[in-house]
Design a protein around this motif. Structure first.
Motif, PDB file in Angstrom:
ATOM      1  N   ASP A 112       0.848  -1.203   0.000  1.00 42.26           N
ATOM      2  CA  ASP A 112       0.000   0.000   0.000  1.00 42.26           C
ATOM      3  C   ASP A 112       0.878   1.245   0.000  1.00 42.26           C
ATOM      4  O   ASP A 112       1.553   1.526   0.992  1.00 42.26           O
ATOM      5  N   PRO A 113       0.919   2.014  -1.093  1.00 42.82           N
ATOM      6  CA  PRO A 113       1.800   3.187  -1.159  1.00 42.82           C
ATOM      7  C   PRO A 113       1.557   4.205  -0.051  1.00 42.82           C
ATOM      8  O   PRO A 113       2.483   4.926   0.329  1.00 42.82           O
ATOM      9  N   GLU A 114       0.344   4.277   0.465  1.00 36.02           N
ATOM     10  CA  GLU A 114       0.038   5.268   1.496  1.00 36.02           C
ATOM     11  C   GLU A 114       0.470   4.823   2.891  1.00 36.02           C
ATOM     12  O   GLU A 114       0.591   5.652   3.788  1.00 36.02           O
ATOM     13  N   ARG A 115       0.696   3.510   3.074  1.00 34.98           N
ATOM     14  CA  ARG A 115       0.968   2.994   4.409  1.00 34.98           C
ATOM     15  C   ARG A 115       2.308   2.262   4.519  1.00 34.98           C
ATOM     16  O   ARG A 115       2.690   1.841   5.609  1.00 34.98           O
ATOM     17  N   ARG A 116       3.020   2.132   3.419  1.00 42.23           N
ATOM     18  CA  ARG A 116       4.256   1.358   3.426  1.00 42.23           C
ATOM     19  C   ARG A 116       5.389   2.128   4.087  1.00 42.23           C
ATOM     20  O   ARG A 116       5.342   3.350   4.236  1.00 42.23           O
ATOM     21  N   SER A 117       6.428   1.418   4.464  1.00 37.28           N
ATOM     22  CA  SER A 117       7.642   2.010   5.031  1.00 37.28           C
ATOM     23  C   SER A 117       8.777   1.897   4.028  1.00 37.28           C
ATOM     24  O   SER A 117       8.846   0.948   3.242  1.00 37.28           O
ATOM     25  N   ASP A 118       9.683   2.858   4.066  1.00 35.60           N
ATOM     26  CA  ASP A 118      10.824   2.855   3.149  1.00 35.60           C
ATOM     27  C   ASP A 118      11.966   1.993   3.665  1.00 35.60           C
ATOM     28  O   ASP A 118      12.675   1.361   2.883  1.00 35.60           O
ATOM     29  N   PHE A 119      12.151   1.967   4.976  1.00 32.01           N
ATOM     30  CA  PHE A 119      13.280   1.264   5.590  1.00 32.01           C
ATOM     31  C   PHE A 119      12.792   0.180   6.544  1.00 32.01           C
ATOM     32  O   PHE A 119      11.731   0.301   7.156  1.00 32.01           O
ATOM     33  N   LEU A 120      13.625  -0.858   6.678  1.00 32.69           N
ATOM     34  CA  LEU A 120      13.443  -1.835   7.741  1.00 32.69           C
ATOM     35  C   LEU A 120      14.592  -1.634   8.725  1.00 32.69           C
ATOM     36  O   LEU A 120      15.764  -1.838   8.384  1.00 32.69           O
ATOM     37  N   VAL A 121      14.253  -1.206   9.935  1.00 28.72           N
ATOM     38  CA  VAL A 121      15.266  -0.949  10.957  1.00 28.72           C
ATOM     39  C   VAL A 121      15.721  -2.284  11.540  1.00 28.72           C
ATOM     40  O   VAL A 121      14.915  -3.028  12.107  1.00 28.72           O
ATOM     41  N   ILE A 122      17.010  -2.586  11.390  1.00 33.08           N
ATOM     42  CA  ILE A 122      17.565  -3.859  11.857  1.00 33.08           C
ATOM     43  C   ILE A 122      18.672  -3.560  12.866  1.00 33.08           C
ATOM     44  O   ILE A 122      19.698  -2.970  12.520  1.00 33.08           O
ATOM     45  N   ASP A 123      18.459  -3.976  14.100  1.00 31.27           N
ATOM     46  CA  ASP A 123      19.466  -3.793  15.147  1.00 31.27           C
ATOM     47  C   ASP A 123      20.491  -4.908  15.026  1.00 31.27           C
ATOM     48  O   ASP A 123      20.152  -6.089  15.134  1.00 31.27           O
ATOM     49  N   MET A 124      21.755  -4.534  14.841  1.00 35.49           N
ATOM     50  CA  MET A 124      22.765  -5.494  14.421  1.00 35.49           C
ATOM     51  C   MET A 124      23.600  -6.047  15.575  1.00 35.49           C
ATOM     52  O   MET A 124      24.804  -6.259  15.459  1.00 35.49           O
TER      53      MET A 124
END
Length: 306
Positions: A112-124
């Motif tokens: 969904d373009p209106e609800r999607r996220s650009d990044f996935l935050v990954i704690d390394m």
């Protein structure tokens, strides 16, 4: 009068991220947005001040944690209606959660373009998350551990690709940064890598100190031949000293009242803090990046938001 400093990175836009709420309450700084509408207003004002990226946590109307997909979808929808900020929301990081459970607040919205996220935050990496009590110098808790073992990191990197999200790789300390470099050598990751160095104030000893020296210790580990765009922030500490070092070194900055109350500045709002970073950037001949410039600099799919 502000004196401009000659910098080898002059002309490179600075991506300014905002950390608008974390798990922070409104005492003593009242400028912490909780509801989707409040978060959207902070996003709009933050972009006007020079921000181009936002990290956010879902919260209830009274400030509790809200890990539901509906709340994260509502946040993204409201923010996208009033701004062009790139979105890097928190996962549903409840203790003991599986990767699928951690992604349950974001994954349903990726088509969904209106609800999607650009990044996935990954704690390394893993960390002892106990905070010190500034009044006594003693630990406020003694058993809080954040577990992100290597298998979890690999799963999240794979899921980021499947979901069309750019990995946003966070590092509290040098062992996490070494893990990031090792993953980049072991598998093909989208370049440039986006690495977020999260420094720590006096209350948060799990991270490198919130200082220029704390940041430099991290930067010394980065291979010269690996394409990386890095961002510095500080949890429970003032990031502005490290922000100046970041601007000088060609990096980027994230700041927000959600990370730290900034009593020494009179408890400002997050957009007011963005203005502080923008002023530092301009002294070095660097303007705040627009969201479109940030998208190009950080290598985010320009078609994903359309």
């Amino acid at each position: 009068m502000t004196t401009e400093v000659i910098s080898p990175h002059r002309g490179k836009p600075v991506v300014i991220g905002i950390h608008v709420n974390e798990n922070t309450m409104r005492e003593p700084n009242p400028h912490i947005p909780w509801t989707p509408d409040e978060i959207a207003e902070t996003a709009r004002a933050g972009q006007d001040a020079g921000a181009s990226l936002m990290h956010v946590h879902g919260r209830t109307a009274d400030g509790g944690a809200d890990h539901s997909a509906s709340t994260y979808g509502a946040i993204a929808q409201r923010v996208r209606a009033v701004s062009d900020l790139l979105l890097a929301p928190s996962l549903a990081n409840l203790p003991g959660s599986t990767v699928t459970e951690r992604l349950s607040n974001l994954a349903p919205h990726q088509s969904d373009p209106e609800r999607r996220s650009d990044f996935l935050v990954i704690d390394m990496g893993c960390a002892a998350m106990d905070l010190l009590d500034p009044a006594t110098g003693r630990y406020a808790t003694e058993t809080k551990v954040f577990v992100n073992d290597t298998r979890t990191q690999i799963e999240l990197l794979s899921r980021a690709e499947e979901l069309g999200m750019k990995p946003y790789l966070t590092s509290f300390n040098v062992s996490w940064t070494r893990a990031i470099v090792a993953h980049a050598a072991a598998r093909e990751l989208p370049l440039p890598l986006v690495v977020a160095f999260i420094l720590g104030g006096a209350e948060f000893p799990a991270a490198h100190p919130a200082s220029a020296a704390g940041l430099r210790a991290q930067l010394d580990l980065l291979p010269a031949d690996l394409a990386i765009e890095w961002i510095v922030s500080a949890y429970r500490g003032n990031v502005l000293e490290a922000a100046e070092e970041a601007v000088k070194r060609g990096g980027h900055v994230a700041i927000g009242a959600g990370d730290y109350h900034y009593a020494e500045l009179g408890y400002p709002s997050t957009p007011e803090l963005v203005s502080e970073v923008a002023a530092i950037a301009r002294r070095y001949g660097r303007e705040p990046a627009t969201p479109e410039q940030a998208r190009r600099i950080l290598g985010v799919d320009v078609h994903a938001h359309s």
